[in-house]
Design a protein around this motif. Structure first.
Motif, PDB file in Angstrom:
ATOM      1  N   ALA A  82       0.833  -1.206   0.000  1.00 30.59           N
ATOM      2  CA  ALA A  82       0.000   0.000   0.000  1.00 30.59           C
ATOM      3  C   ALA A  82       0.866   1.254   0.000  1.00 30.59           C
ATOM      4  CB  ALA A  82      -0.917  -0.008   1.215  1.00 30.59           C
ATOM      5  N   ALA A  83       2.023   1.188   0.696  1.00 29.31           N
ATOM      6  CA  ALA A  83       2.888   2.362   0.822  1.00 29.31           C
ATOM      7  C   ALA A  83       3.761   2.599  -0.407  1.00 29.31           C
ATOM      8  CB  ALA A  83       3.782   2.211   2.049  1.00 29.31           C
ATOM      9  N   ARG A  84       3.922   1.557  -1.232  1.00 31.47           N
ATOM     10  CA  ARG A  84       4.845   1.672  -2.369  1.00 31.47           C
ATOM     11  C   ARG A  84       4.207   1.147  -3.658  1.00 31.47           C
ATOM     12  NH1 ARG A  84      10.896   0.083  -0.083  1.00 31.47           N
ATOM     13  NH2 ARG A  84      10.904   1.615   1.637  1.00 31.47           N
ATOM     14  N   MET A 287      18.895   6.933  -2.705  1.00 39.86           N
ATOM     15  CA  MET A 287      17.999   6.915  -3.865  1.00 39.86           C
ATOM     16  C   MET A 287      16.719   7.690  -3.599  1.00 39.86           C
ATOM     17  SD  MET A 287      18.619   2.965  -5.060  1.00 39.86           S
ATOM     18  CE  MET A 287      20.300   2.334  -5.189  1.00 39.86           C
ATOM     19  N   HIS A 288      16.795   8.995  -3.750  1.00 39.63           N
ATOM     20  CA  HIS A 288      15.635   9.854  -3.540  1.00 39.63           C
ATOM     21  C   HIS A 288      14.678   9.833  -4.720  1.00 39.63           C
ATOM     22  CE1 HIS A 288      16.707  11.914   0.231  1.00 39.63           C
ATOM     23  NE2 HIS A 288      17.960  11.771  -0.164  1.00 39.63           N
ATOM     24  N   GLU A 289      15.132   9.380  -5.871  1.00 36.39           N
ATOM     25  CA  GLU A 289      14.263   9.372  -7.040  1.00 36.39           C
ATOM     26  C   GLU A 289      14.599   8.194  -7.950  1.00 36.39           C
ATOM     27  OE1 GLU A 289      14.988  13.164  -8.771  1.00 36.39           O
ATOM     28  OE2 GLU A 289      16.972  12.637  -9.523  1.00 36.39           O
ATOM     29  N   ASN A 290      13.586   7.800  -8.733  1.00 37.74           N
ATOM     30  CA  ASN A 290      13.759   6.755  -9.746  1.00 37.74           C
ATOM     31  C   ASN A 290      14.406   5.487  -9.193  1.00 37.74           C
ATOM     32  OD1 ASN A 290      12.711   8.555 -11.708  1.00 37.74           O
ATOM     33  ND2 ASN A 290      14.749   9.464 -11.979  1.00 37.74           N
ATOM     34  N   SER A 343       8.784  11.343  -6.447  1.00 39.81           N
ATOM     35  CA  SER A 343       9.781  11.175  -7.515  1.00 39.81           C
ATOM     36  C   SER A 343      10.127   9.711  -7.752  1.00 39.81           C
ATOM     37  CB  SER A 343      11.067  11.946  -7.155  1.00 39.81           C
ATOM     38  OG  SER A 343      10.804  13.335  -7.010  1.00 39.81           O
ATOM     39  N   GLY A 344       9.297   8.834  -7.218  1.00 41.83           N
ATOM     40  CA  GLY A 344       9.550   7.416  -7.415  1.00 41.83           C
ATOM     41  C   GLY A 344      10.754   6.916  -6.645  1.00 41.83           C
ATOM     42  N   GLY A 345      11.090   7.605  -5.561  1.00 48.87           N
ATOM     43  CA  GLY A 345      12.210   7.202  -4.723  1.00 48.87           C
ATOM     44  C   GLY A 345      11.799   7.179  -3.269  1.00 48.87           C
ATOM     45  N   LEU A 346      12.802   7.228  -2.393  1.00 51.91           N
ATOM     46  CA  LEU A 346      12.552   7.133  -0.958  1.00 51.91           C
ATOM     47  C   LEU A 346      13.446   8.108  -0.215  1.00 51.91           C
ATOM     48  CD1 LEU A 346      12.621   3.248  -0.862  1.00 51.91           C
ATOM     49  CD2 LEU A 346      10.583   4.622  -0.369  1.00 51.91           C
ATOM     50  N   ASP A 347      12.871   8.829   0.722  1.00 52.86           N
ATOM     51  CA  ASP A 347      13.649   9.770   1.516  1.00 52.86           C
ATOM     52  C   ASP A 347      14.238   9.071   2.744  1.00 52.86           C
ATOM     53  OD1 ASP A 347      13.064  11.854  -0.281  1.00 52.86           O
ATOM     54  OD2 ASP A 347      11.117  12.168   0.674  1.00 52.86           O
ATOM     55  N   HIS A 348      15.060   9.795   3.479  1.00 44.95           N
ATOM     56  CA  HIS A 348      15.777   9.220   4.622  1.00 44.95           C
ATOM     57  C   HIS A 348      14.809   8.693   5.672  1.00 44.95           C
ATOM     58  CE1 HIS A 348      19.389  12.095   3.677  1.00 44.95           C
ATOM     59  NE2 HIS A 348      19.086  11.279   2.676  1.00 44.95           N
ATOM     60  N   GLY A 349      15.111   7.524   6.214  1.00 41.47           N
ATOM     61  CA  GLY A 349      14.245   6.911   7.201  1.00 41.47           C
ATOM     62  C   GLY A 349      15.001   6.436   8.431  1.00 41.47           C
ATOM     63  N   TYR A 350      14.580   5.313   8.972  1.00 40.82           N
ATOM     64  CA  TYR A 350      15.138   4.847  10.241  1.00 40.82           C
ATOM     65  C   TYR A 350      15.482   3.360  10.178  1.00 40.82           C
ATOM     66  CZ  TYR A 350      15.521   4.290  15.361  1.00 40.82           C
ATOM     67  OH  TYR A 350      15.952   4.024  16.636  1.00 40.82           O
TER      68      TYR A 350
END
Length: 424
Positions: A82-84, A287-290, A343-350
């Motif tokens: 659901a999240a991706r 990988m913030h995008e693509n 942007s089809g990527g993922l930002d910084h997490g934990y």
């Protein structure tokens, strides 16, 4: 290289005027510092104690924030898909794993080792507190002493607890400054590769090691002793260059910086030079995008395939006997957000996932307590951490490296009870 103004005898190293005092200033490591690009650094630590019977501990740092959810996929958690919606790995593409988790198909070169029980994963692992700054998180990861004023690196502290005292325990590759991991009393040795283990500018017509030995002859022990050991390391490097190296068991390393680094680590392990620990850095995981889909051409897939190909070559090169005395782990400064961005990527997490590879790993499974990905179980939108990365490393150091005093390496942390490796 560290230099200082002096009237003492000088010699030309790297095109600089360097005194015998300046050559050794800041420890012998500075004499070997070099540059080899921004994506890869390798550190090698040599055991001073010939009675050491533990594993060679190999640390592979995935710089930039590795997305453990893309590598070790929680397919049994509906909230993941659901999240991706655009970048989730379809269940039909997963390999290995179990009824709940599956591996990204980019890791296919490592599947034989997963199936053979030599590769495992730990999920929902990370630092005690979230930190989404690359620099600060990596500093905390490598210092590994939250809540204290300790500034040394945990790998340097490990060497100290094990009683290693030779100044060439820690060798840095690809960086002009020692990595934070090796910050501390043990000096570091910097090189761009095993075949580059020599003083810059040295050669048949410029035997700098011999010249240095003459310069320091009769000098105080504080200068003569490290100079002599520096000359010894140069001799070892010359011997390794003369021997050359051909990987065993048909292993073919990829023509990448990571492949070259792991090839050098395997070479040193099999050369019986007393290797105690190796640290390899592989970057470009931010990988913030693509991020892409789980097929060739996707950014994450291609990176995982390159990582797995290099590790598979390393494992094959060591062979069963070599792998039985090696344990390799992966770590990263933080994971990525659960939800994909615009942007089809993922930002910084934990929270994140780490891999453990070795002949005495109880592999073929995913360890750790899964917290879940529903909104009420996340940590500020991120995968929660249920296992401190220090406890996983601590269990390995205790059971495979004979480290009795974990507090001397990770203050306040205890070894995990995962049972991820067999005790020696």
């Amino acid at each position: 290289m560290t230099t200082e103004t002096t009237t003492e005898v000088t010699m030309d190293v790297c095109g600089c005027e360097v005194s015998r005092r300046g050559l050794l200033a800041g420890t012998a490591a500075a004499a070997f510092a070099g540059l080899a690009g921004t994506q890869l650094d390798t550190g090698l630590a040599f055991a001073a104690d010939p009675s050491y019977a533990g594993d060679v501990f190999v640390l592979l740092s995935l710089r930039g924030g590795f997305d453990g959810l893309s590598a070790v996929v929680p397919a049994g958690d509906p909230a993941y898909y659901a999240a991706r919606p655009g970048i989730a790995v379809p269940k039909s593409r997963l390999i290995g794993g179990d009824a709940f988790f599956g591996l990204n198909p980019g890791l296919a070169p490592l599947l034989p080792y997963w199936t053979a029980g030599q590769l495992a994963a730990v999920h929902a692992v990370g630092q005690p507190a979230p930190n989404r700054s690359h620099f600060a998180a990596m500093e905390d990861l490598e210092r590994a002493a939250p809540g204290t004023s300790i500034r040394t690196g945990w790998l340097n502290r490990m060497l100290g607890v094990l009683g290693a005292s030779d100044p060439f325990q820690a060798v840095m590759v690809g960086s002009a400054m020692p990595a934070r991991l090796f910050a501390g009393a043990a000096p570091s040795l910097g090189l761009t590769g095993v075949d580059d283990l020599k003083l810059a500018g040295d050669g048949p017509g410029a035997p700098l090691a011999a010249t240095m030995a003459k310069i320091y002859q009769g000098a105080p022990d504080a200068l003569a002793h490290p100079a002599a050991r520096l000359a010894g390391a140069l001799t070892t490097g010359a011997g390794l260059r003369a021997e050359g190296y051909r990987p065993s068991n048909g292993a073919v390393y990829p023509d990448t910086e990571l492949g070259a680094a792991l090839r050098d680590v395997a070479r040193l392990i099999k050369s019986d030079v007393g290797l105690l620990s190796a640290a390899v850095d592989s970057g470009d995981w931010d990988m913030h995008e693509n991020l892409g889909t789980a097929t060739a051409g996707g950014l994450m897939f291609d990176h995982l395939r390159a990582l797995a190909t290099a590790l598979a070559a390393f494992t094959a090169d060591l062979g069963p006997a070599g792998l039985n005395r090696v344990t390799l782990i992966t770590i990263s400064e933080f994971g990525r957000r659960v939800t994909e961005n615009g942007s089809g990527g993922l930002d910084h997490g934990y929270g994140n996932a780490m891999f453990v590879l070795g002949g005495n790993v109880k592999g073929g499974r995913v360890y750790g307590r899964w917290p879940g990905l529903t909104e009420n179980r996340l940590r500020d939108g991120d995968l929660a951490v249920t296992t401190d990365y220090r406890s996983v490393i601590g269990e390995i150091l205790r059971d495979r490296c004979g480290l009795a005093d974990l507090n001397g390496v990770f203050p306040g942390a205890r070894p995990s009870a995962l049972g991820i490796v067999r005790s020696r």
